[in-house]
Structure formats: C-alpha cells, structure tokens
Design a protein around this motif. Structure first.
Motif, mmCIF file in Angstrom:
data_model
loop_
_atom_site.group_PDB
_atom_site.id
_atom_site.type_symbol
_atom_site.label_atom_id
_atom_site.label_comp_id
_atom_site.label_asym_id
_atom_site.label_seq_id
_atom_site.Cartn_x
_atom_site.Cartn_y
_atom_site.Cartn_z
ATOM 1 N N VAL A 1 38.888 37.468 29.007
ATOM 2 C CA VAL A 1 39.571 36.206 29.361
ATOM 3 C C VAL A 1 38.655 34.971 29.351
ATOM 4 N N ASN B 1 34.616 33.758 36.006
ATOM 5 C CA ASN B 1 34.053 34.908 36.720
ATOM 6 C C ASN B 1 33.180 35.869 35.919
ATOM 7 N N HIS C 1 41.186 37.088 44.065
ATOM 8 C CA HIS C 1 39.960 37.852 43.819
ATOM 9 C C HIS C 1 39.388 38.271 45.173
ATOM 10 N N CYS D 1 33.676 38.888 34.681
ATOM 11 C CA CYS D 1 33.701 40.342 34.921
ATOM 12 C C CYS D 1 33.305 40.970 33.583
ATOM 13 N N CYS E 1 35.833 41.982 30.765
ATOM 14 C CA CYS E 1 36.987 41.112 30.526
ATOM 15 C C CYS E 1 36.761 40.050 29.456
HETATM 16 FE FE1 SF4 Z 1 37.447 38.806 36.036
HETATM 17 FE FE2 SF4 Z 1 40.075 38.292 36.137
HETATM 18 FE FE3 SF4 Z 1 38.370 36.397 35.287
HETATM 19 FE FE4 SF4 Z 1 38.832 38.555 33.777
HETATM 20 S S1 SF4 Z 1 40.293 36.985 34.331
HETATM 21 S S2 SF4 Z 1 36.821 37.624 34.221
HETATM 22 S S3 SF4 Z 1 39.147 40.148 35.358
HETATM 23 S S4 SF4 Z 1 38.467 37.335 37.350
#
Ligand code: SF4
Ligand code: SAM
Length: 472
Positions: free
Chosen positions: A194, A187, A269, A189, A192
C-alpha cells in the motif's frame, strides 16, 4: 479458502462488482461508463469519486459492459490473487474491444503504477492507466486516448485528498456510506504494498469531511464509515487555526451531527489507537462499539519482522484496555499465516492470541509476497505453500469457533439495530446491524418499519455469521 471475508470491509461478494446507474439521476447521458471495483473499501469509495468526475463529463454509469464507451477496472495489488483476477478480466475486455474498437479500456488504482508498462506496451491490454492520486486528470486522459494516444498518469501526490469532490453514491442502499478521511500510508509494514501504490499519508480537510457527513445525513443516510489505512494517525491543521484536529476530535465532531447518525471507522492500528479515541467512543452512543484491530501475527519476533511496531504483550494490553473502557465492544482482526521464517510455535502463538482476544470476526490470508515491499527485498518467502495453507486452515477453524461462541454469548440479549434492507433469504424479514457490527435478521411482523429505522431486537438464535432475532 485463501480468504475468509465475512463483512463489508473487503467483501468477497462485492469483488468485481459493477456499479449500477445512480438512483434518481435525471441527466440524459450521451456516453456510458462501466466500472468494476476490487479490493478494500477505500477502492470502492474511490470508484464513487471517479463516477463523480465522469458524470461532470457527461458519462452515465451502466451495468451492461456491452453498451459502455468506457470500461474501467479499479484494481487491488494487495495479494497476487487479486492481480490475477484483474488480468483475466482485461483479456475478456480485449475481445469486447475487438468487436467495438471505439470502446476505451482503462486500469485505475493500485495496479496502475506497478504494471503500467506491462499493460500498455507489452500486453497492449489497455488505453488508459490512472493511479489513485490522478483521477482529476481522467477527462484529459480520455481525450488523449480518444485521439489514439495512451492516457497515462500514475503520479502519486503528497496532498491530493479529493476533499472538494462529492462522491456519487453508486449501488447505495441509501442508508450506509463510506467517507474517506485520509489517503496513503506511512507505516511501511514489511509485507504491504500500500505505501508504494497509494503513496504518503495525508489527512483530508476536517470541514469537508463534516460537510460530506452532514449532506449524507440530510439525504437520509443513517450510518457513515470513516475510512483510512490508519485512521488513528488522522491529523489535520486548518490554515485558519493552528489547533490540530485529531482522530478523536474528528469522531466527536461527526458524532455530534446527529445522535441518529451512526459513526463507524476502519482501520485502527494497534500501535496508534489512543485512550482518547476509546473514551470518545464510550461517550457517544452513536459511535459504534466496534473496532477492527488487525493483529497480523501473535508472535513478537514475527511482528518485528513485519515492522508492525508492537509486541504480542502490547497488543494484548490494547485489547484489555478496549474491554475495560467498553465492555460491550466488538473486536475483529486481520491475520497473515506463514509470513517469512514463521515457526510452528509462532503460528501457535497467533492461534492462542486469537483465542484470548476472542475476535468476533477476522479476515484471514496466507502470506503473498509482493514485489518491491521490504519483506520481498529483505526476507526469503520460505514457508512452503502447503504449510501456509494448513496454518491458514487452522486459523480459519479457530475463528469459526470464536465467531460461533461470540454469537452464542448474544443469545437472549437485545440490540438496537439499524435496518439496512430486506434479508437476503426472505422479503418477510429485515436485515440490519448491531452497534457491534453483527448482522441480525428478524421477521418484519406487523410493525410499520422501513430501511433506515432503528429497532430493538432480541436474539433468539444464531448461525456462525448471523444473529436471528425478534422485535421487542
Ligand atoms: Fe501497514 Fe496497513 Fe499501512 Fe499496509 S496499509 S503498510 S498493512 S498500516
Ligand atoms: N491498513 C490496514 C492495516 O494496517 O491493518 C489494512 C491494510 S490491507 C489493505 C488489509 C490486510 O491485507 C492487511 O491487514 C493484511 O492482513 C493483509 N495483507 C496485506 N499485505 C499482504 C500480503 N502481502 N500477503 C497477505 N496478506 C496481506
């Protein structure tokens, strides 16, 4: 105050938890490992995979770090504070290692990739550094480290899901368990880390998920929580068929294992959760009526900078849709206070969105800039810390009020509760959860009940965090 963490998604009480030896383990181990876990549920689930790999190698778990031959920290990078805690623990372990030099110390998980050279070369804190996709190589890395080399593998994978590894359930109540259904995230974001620490998104083989859930149910478990960073984008195509399994399909398949097995999931999400998922939830009584739907910010401009791919209006419409299809559904959220350039007006929009969504619970954070993220590269972290903290305090205060109101709305209602164990405060009372994920405490009375049983409880009283009831 930095974080308000009320339930089991990112449970403050579990941070740094060390796993106990597994129940009913007849093996005689010659070596012991000690593992502490930090961060989200995903990390706690990963530690159970690591335990499984280590037990095959003859390692048994210990909670006594002093007797461990191998000390592991499964780490989290999501905010700076989490990283500081780990660093402090590593310094403590270094002292232990001085007294017993044969002990190996290793860092697992999200901090591994980011800080490998720092930990290994500059600070000489650890013998092993293993990223989240490299746990299968742990036995070889341990052998290397025992021979005096540094054992390092932080490679991220496009296909590792550990589908065939049956996690060893550590510190389990024997009733509820987490099951990973996917890894990584696509994703991006902007705040973030992750996607960088856990790599690309991949979905686990549906058949192996079903098998794990069935085995848990056969072993007496009554609740599974399907885990992924964005469960709504679950998508699996088996080699034998061209028909993809969507998240709605998977939910249904798990729910059909038994009507006595509760099914939960996290995280959804707002841009991806579909009507199909909502209708599947509504159709099966054993799919819990609870959705964790992180908002992050209530202001469309900030959401755009966060790269969340939805607006305030889109989010509000999703909440309306959930309530339309499941009027009794619990909703919780994640919120970030003081993201780059956030104005006072935009902060107020977050508070007003919380009020209109009427969250039962939220995880609330102030923005912590993470190296390498899009936000760190593109935007200035320009909200002073005292302003971030004040905004966070207002957000926490709003949620406290909403949680109290939500609990008050439950007074006089009855809920089907899955008993998880004794209440923390008294052995004369049970603690369990409603489908909406609220903790309910009630007197045991004379009924012959046990953990894993379902019972109907009427709510007579409440605090901000707990419902108090009686068996009906
Ligand atoms: Fe976005 Fe959650 Fe993925 Fe982080 S883990 S990029 S907050 S969707
Ligand atoms: N994948 C989930 C999602 O998109 O909602 C959650 C991922 S993250 C592990 C959990 C929460 O941590 C996020 O929803 C966000 O609120 C918070 N978070 C992530 N990065 C952050 C940062 N840099 N500063 C503060 N909070 C952050």
């Amino acid at each position: 105050m930095e974080e308000l963490l009320l339930n089991k998604k990112h449970d403050e009480a579990r941070q740094g938890e060390a796993y106990a030896p597994f129940a009913e383990d007849a093996n005689l181990y010659t070596r012991r490992f000690y593992i502490e876990s930090y961060g989200c549920q995903m990390n706690f689930a990963d530690s159970e995979i690591v335990a499984s790999i280590l037990s095959e190698e003859g390692y048994g778990a210990t909670r006594n770090v002093g007797e461990a031959d191998l000390i592991l920290l499964n780490t989290c990078s999501i905010r700076e504070k989490a990283e500081q805690t780990v660093r402090k623990r590593l310094t403590e372990f270094r002292k232990l290692k001085k007294a017993k030099p044969s002990t190996l110390v290793g860092v697992l998980g999200c901090m591994a990739e980011r800080l490998k050279s720092k930990f290994l070369e500059e600070e000489k804190l650890v013998d092993l550094v293993v990223g989240p996709d490299a746990y299968r190589t742990l036995p070889n890395l341990i052998t290397e480290a025992e021979g005096g080399q540094k054992g390092v593998n932080v490679l991220l994978s496009r296909d590792e899901t550990y589908a065939d590894i049956s996690p060893v359930r550590l510190n389990s109540n024997g009733i509820t368990a987490f099951v990973s259904i996917m890894r990584g995230c696509n994703n991006m974001c902007s705040f973030c880390v992750v996607p960088f620490t856990r790599g690309r998104e991949r979905s686990r083989d549906a058949a192996s998920i079903l098998q794990e859930c069935q085995e848990l149910f056969d072993a007496g478990y009554k609740e599974v929580t399907l885990l992924g960073q964005n469960v709504d984008s679950y998508h699996y195509v088996a080699e034998t068929t061209s028909r993809p399994v969507t998240f709605a399909n998977l939910l249904e398949m798990v729910a059909l294992i038994s009507s006595d097995l509760r099914v939960r999931f996290s995280t959804s999400h707002p841009k991806d959760i579909t009507d199909d998922v909502l209708h599947t939830m509504a159709k099966y009584e054993n799919i819990c009526k609870y959705i964790h739907l992180p908002l992050q910010s209530g202001a469309s401009r900030v959401l755009q900078m966060m790269n969340r791919n939805y607006s305030r209006e889109w989010y509000a419409a999703k909440v309306d849709r959930i309530r339309e299809i499941m009027p009794d559904c619990g909703i919780s959220s994640d919120i970030i206070a003081g993201f780059c350039t956030e104005t006072e007006e935009e902060h107020k929009e977050t508070v007003s969105m919380m009020e209109s969504a009427k969250y039962d619970m939220s995880y609330m954070f102030f923005y912590s800039e993470r190296p390498g993220t899009l936000a760190q590269r593109r935007y200035k972290d320009d909200i002073p810390e005292d302003v971030k903290k004040r905004r966070l305090a207002e957000i926490v205060e709003t949620q406290n009020k909403l949680s109290q109101e939500s609990n008050k709305r439950d007074l006089g209602k009855s809920f089907k509760v899955l008993i998880e164990g004794n209440s923390k405060k008294s052995d004369a009372a049970w603690m369990g959860r409603s489908s909406q994920n609220k903790v309910i405490v009630f007197e045991k009375g004379t009924r012959d009940l046990k953990p894993g049983d379902y019972v109907n409880v009427r709510v007579n009283d409440c605090t901000q965090a707990t419902l108090i009831g009686e068996i009906v």
